[in-house]
Design a protein around this motif. Structure first.
Motif: not given
Length: 225
Positions: A19-25, A127-135, A211-218
């Motif tokens: 999760a190197v691209h996400y863990i800091e955030e 409850n939570y929101m889902a969002f695409e990684d790019e947006n 909570y905000y749930y990130r959608l990405h290919s990996n």
């Protein structure tokens, strides 16, 4: 003798694999929580990237001292990593968090307040929101959660209606029930909530989007859904 836990401390357990691209955030958002009585436990599940280095640099940069990094000697899988984090938790409450997501700044505060006010509830999601990684600005509200008494009836039918990474629960229940099963791959989160219900422990969800749930290919969930 019962395990001694720190009153009102929240232990946030983060399983982390590549999760190197996400863990800091993820950690940045947690450090800004309005509820300050927390510790963070990152379980690096033998990542092949530099996730652990990022966590260590973050701790040095921020001076956040209540962070534990557990580096697994081999890959234990999702349930193994999560349960290892549970064993390290010192708090009265344990909160789950995925390494590639982030939480609303009031998430922990509202969940602690709810559990303090409802002694009959042992695990509470949000409850939570889902969002695409790019947006991240385009977010979609979840549509599969349930609330109150509907939760028990849905689990009785084999349905799932609590989002695992939004959950906070009383650590004393982990001390009795243990961690996530390793007998199934992809439904460990369902089985864990179901285990609470089967043992007579109260489960609920907050209507608040915390909570905000990130959608990405990996992401791991794409292997199964």
């Amino acid at each position: 003798m019962a395990y001694s836990r720190i009153h009102q401390l929240v232990s946030v357990v983060i399983p982390c694999y590549n999760a190197v691209h996400y863990i800091e955030e993820c950690l940045d958002y947690l450090s800004e929580q309005s509820y300050k009585d927390m510790e963070i436990i990152v379980v690096d599940d033998n990542s092949t990237d530099r996730s652990a280095d990022v966590v260590l640099r973050w701790r040095m940069r921020t001076g956040f001292t209540r962070l534990t990094l557990l580096q697994m000697p081999r890959n234990a899988g999702f349930s193994g990593a999560v349960t290892s984090g549970f064993f390290l938790a010192q708090g009265e409450y344990i909160a789950i968090h995925d390494a590639d997501d982030f939480s609303h700044r009031d998430r922990l505060q509202k969940q602690v307040e709810y559990l303090n006010a409802h002694p009959d509830i042992d695990l509470v999601g949000t409850n939570y929101m889902a969002f695409e990684d790019e947006n991240a600005s385009e977010q979609t509200l979840s549509n599969w959660l349930s609330y109150g008494e509907d939760i028990v009836s849905r689990y009785a039918q084999g349905d799932h209606c609590v989002s695992h990474p939004t959950a906070m629960f009383r650590a004393s229940r982990f001390d009795k029930l243990g961690g996530l099963t390793r007998n199934m791959n992809g439904a460990e989160d369902y089985e864990y909530v179901a285990k609470f219900i089967q043992n007579g422990y109260g489960v609920d969800n907050l209507h608040d989007v915390l909570y905000y749930y990130r959608l990405h290919s990996n992401q791991r969930s794409r292997e199964f859904y």
